[in-house]
Design a protein around this motif. Structure first.
Motif, PDB file in Angstrom:
ATOM      1  N   ARG A 259     -38.394  57.057   1.608  1.00  0.00           N
ATOM      2  CA  ARG A 259     -37.322  56.067   1.733  1.00  0.00           C
ATOM      3  C   ARG A 259     -37.645  54.899   0.830  1.00  0.00           C
ATOM      4  NH1 ARG A 259     -35.890  52.489   7.175  1.00  0.00           N
ATOM      5  NH2 ARG A 259     -34.463  51.016   6.128  1.00  0.00           N
ATOM      6  N   ARG A 260     -36.656  54.421   0.135  1.00  0.00           N
ATOM      7  CA  ARG A 260     -36.866  53.338  -0.812  1.00  0.00           C
ATOM      8  C   ARG A 260     -36.599  51.983  -0.161  1.00  0.00           C
ATOM      9  NH1 ARG A 260     -34.468  53.243  -6.988  1.00  0.00           N
ATOM     10  NH2 ARG A 260     -35.579  51.364  -7.655  1.00  0.00           N
ATOM     11  N   VAL A 261     -37.421  50.974  -0.532  1.00  0.00           N
ATOM     12  CA  VAL A 261     -37.235  49.611  -0.032  1.00  0.00           C
ATOM     13  C   VAL A 261     -37.372  48.629  -1.198  1.00  0.00           C
ATOM     14  CG1 VAL A 261     -38.052  50.113   2.298  1.00  0.00           C
ATOM     15  CG2 VAL A 261     -39.702  49.406   0.540  1.00  0.00           C
ATOM     16  N   LEU A 262     -36.941  47.404  -0.982  1.00  0.00           N
ATOM     17  CA  LEU A 262     -37.042  46.320  -1.973  1.00  0.00           C
ATOM     18  C   LEU A 262     -36.373  46.686  -3.302  1.00  0.00           C
ATOM     19  CD1 LEU A 262     -40.800  45.333  -1.377  1.00  0.00           C
ATOM     20  CD2 LEU A 262     -38.760  44.237  -0.396  1.00  0.00           C
ATOM     21  N   GLU A 263     -35.325  47.500  -3.227  1.00  0.00           N
ATOM     22  CA  GLU A 263     -34.675  47.962  -4.452  1.00  0.00           C
ATOM     23  C   GLU A 263     -34.073  46.818  -5.250  1.00  0.00           C
ATOM     24  OE1 GLU A 263     -31.440  51.393  -5.834  1.00  0.00           O
ATOM     25  OE2 GLU A 263     -32.049  51.185  -3.727  1.00  0.00           O
ATOM     26  N   ASP A 264     -33.573  45.789  -4.562  1.00  0.00           N
ATOM     27  CA  ASP A 264     -32.960  44.663  -5.273  1.00  0.00           C
ATOM     28  C   ASP A 264     -34.000  43.774  -5.956  1.00  0.00           C
ATOM     29  OD1 ASP A 264     -33.891  43.932  -2.753  1.00  0.00           O
ATOM     30  OD2 ASP A 264     -32.400  42.343  -2.474  1.00  0.00           O
ATOM     31  N   TRP A 265     -35.279  44.061  -5.761  1.00  0.00           N
ATOM     32  CA  TRP A 265     -36.355  43.321  -6.431  1.00  0.00           C
ATOM     33  C   TRP A 265     -36.928  44.113  -7.614  1.00  0.00           C
ATOM     34  CZ3 TRP A 265     -38.083  38.401  -5.809  1.00  0.00           C
ATOM     35  CH2 TRP A 265     -37.643  37.692  -4.695  1.00  0.00           C
ATOM     36  N   CYS A 266     -36.280  45.185  -8.002  1.00  0.00           N
ATOM     37  CA  CYS A 266     -36.805  46.063  -9.065  1.00  0.00           C
ATOM     38  C   CYS A 266     -35.792  46.204 -10.198  1.00  0.00           C
ATOM     39  CB  CYS A 266     -37.145  47.436  -8.490  1.00  0.00           C
ATOM     40  SG  CYS A 266     -38.398  47.400  -7.187  1.00  0.00           S
ATOM     41  N   PRO A 267     -35.759  45.264 -11.140  1.00  0.00           N
ATOM     42  CA  PRO A 267     -34.789  45.318 -12.238  1.00  0.00           C
ATOM     43  C   PRO A 267     -35.217  46.329 -13.309  1.00  0.00           C
ATOM     44  CG  PRO A 267     -36.239  43.447 -12.536  1.00  0.00           C
ATOM     45  CD  PRO A 267     -36.617  44.067 -11.213  1.00  0.00           C
TER      46      PRO A 267
END
Length: 297
Positions: A259-267
Motif C-alpha cells: 500500500r502506498r502512502v505519502l504520495e503527495d510528498w513525492c513529486p
C-alpha cells in the motif's frame, strides 16, 4: 516547405558563416555565381534583404541575423543526426560494458539491448548491476544507466526514460499494526527499510517535497540493503516501510501486496539517463546504444 527552400536556406547559413561568397561556394561544392543566384532568389522569395554585401565580404542584416538564429539549431540537429546515422553504416561490433542499477537494467536497458544483440550478432554486451555510482574510466565501463541526478559534470547524459517518482510503501498488515504515516515526520515512529549503495557509503536519506517545502528524513529500521529487490520483499513481508521508485512497486500495489502512502510528498524527478565520457572515442556499438536508448517522449 519545398525541397529547394531548404537548400536555399542551407546556402544562406553557409554564406553567413563563411562571411564570403567564394568560401561558401567551396564549402557547398558549387560555383560562386550559383551561390549569389541562390541568395538573390531566397531574398526575393522572403521579401526582405538577408545580407549586406561589400566587394570582399558579406554580413547579415538584422532580419538575416534573426533568421540565422532561428535556423541554426534545427540545421545543426539535422547535421548531427545524419552524422550519427552515417557512423552506423558499418555494422557495430565488439564488447560494450555497461553498468546500471538493477532497476535501470530491468526497466530501460534490457528491453533495448536484448533486441540490439539480435539485430547485430557481432555486438557483445556486458551488464554489471550495481547500485553504487561507478567511475567509468577506473572500472573500464563504456557507459552507465543512472538516475539523472547522478550524472557527473564530465559525463554526457542522454535521457533514457520518462520522469520518475519515489514511492513509500508497506504491506497492509504492517499499516494495520503500526498505523499510517500522514506526514514525513511521522516516519520517526515507524520501521523503515533502508538502502546503502556501497559498503563505504552512508545510508540513503529519504527526500520529500510538497508546495516547495523540502524534507529530508534520516530513517532507521530492522534491515539495510544494497539492492531494492530484497527491500521490496521485506516490505511485502511486513517488516516496515520501503522507499523506492514507482515502477518497482507498481505490480505489488496493483495486486494489494503493498500500500502506498505519502504520495503527495513525492513529486516527479529526472528519470534514467545513459551517461558516457565525452573524452573517449565513441565506438560504433556505443553509438548504436545511444541512438536506441534515447528517450524521445
Amino acid at each position: 516547405m519545398k525541397r529547394e527552400d531548404l537548400a536555399d536556406l542551407t546556402a544562406f547559413v553557409a554564406v553567413a558563416d563563411a562571411g564570403n561568397f567564394t568560401r561558401a561556394a567551396v564549402q557547398l561544392g558549387v560555383s560562386q555565381s550559383a551561390v549569389s543566384h541562390t541568395i538573390r532568389r531566397l531574398e526575393a522569395s522572403l521579401g526582405f534583404k538577408l545580407l549586406n554585401r561589400t566587394s570582399r565580404n558579406v554580413s547579415t542584416t538584422d532580419a538575416g541575423a534573426k533568421l540565422l538564429a532561428a535556423l541554426r539549431p534545427g540545421l545543426d540537429q539535422i547535421s548531427a543526426r545524419i552524422e550519427e546515422l552515417r557512423s552506423l553504416g558499418d555494422a557495430p561490433r565488439g564488447l560494450l560494458r555497461v553498468t546500471s542499477s538493477m532497476t535501470g537494467a530491468r526497466t530501460v536497458l534490457w528491453p533495448v539491448v536484448s533486441a540490439m544483440v539480435r539485430d547485430y550478432p557481432e555486438v557483445q554486451i556486458e551488464i554489471n548491476t550495481d547500485s553504487r555510482v561507478s567511475d567509468l574510466a577506473e572500472d573500464r565501463f563504456d557507459a552507465a544507466v543512472r538516475l539523472g541526478e547522478s550524472v557527473g559534470p564530465d559525463m554526457i547524459g542522454v535521457p533514457a526514460g520518462p520522469p520518475l517518482r519515489m514511492a513509500a510503501v508497506a504491506s497492509p498488515a504492517y499499516f494495520a499494526r503500526r498505523g499510517v504515516p500522514l506526514h514525513p515526520d511521522d516516519l520517526d515512529d515507524h520501521d523503515c527499510l533502508t538502502m546503502r549503495f556501497s559498503s563505504n557509503s552512508v545510508i540513503y536519506d529519504w527526500e520529500f517535497e510538497r508546495d516547495e517545502k523540502e524534507i529530508v528524513k534520516r530513517v532507521t529500521g530492522p534491515f539495510v540493503f544494497n539492492e531494492s529487490d530484497f527491500l521490496i520483499k521485506a516490505a511485502c513481508d511486513g517488516y516496515g516501510i520501503a522507499f523506492v521508485t514507482e515502477p518497482e512497486i507498481r505490480a505489488a500495489v496493483a495486486n494489494g501486496s503493498l500500500r502506498r502512502v505519502l504520495e503527495d510528498w513525492c513529486p516527479p524527478f529526472s528519470g534514467f539517463t545513459l551517461c558516457y565520457s565525452g573524452r573517449r572515442q565513441t565506438s560504433s556499438a556505443l553509438r548504436l546504444l545511444i541512438d536506441r536508448l534515447r528517450y524521445r517522449g
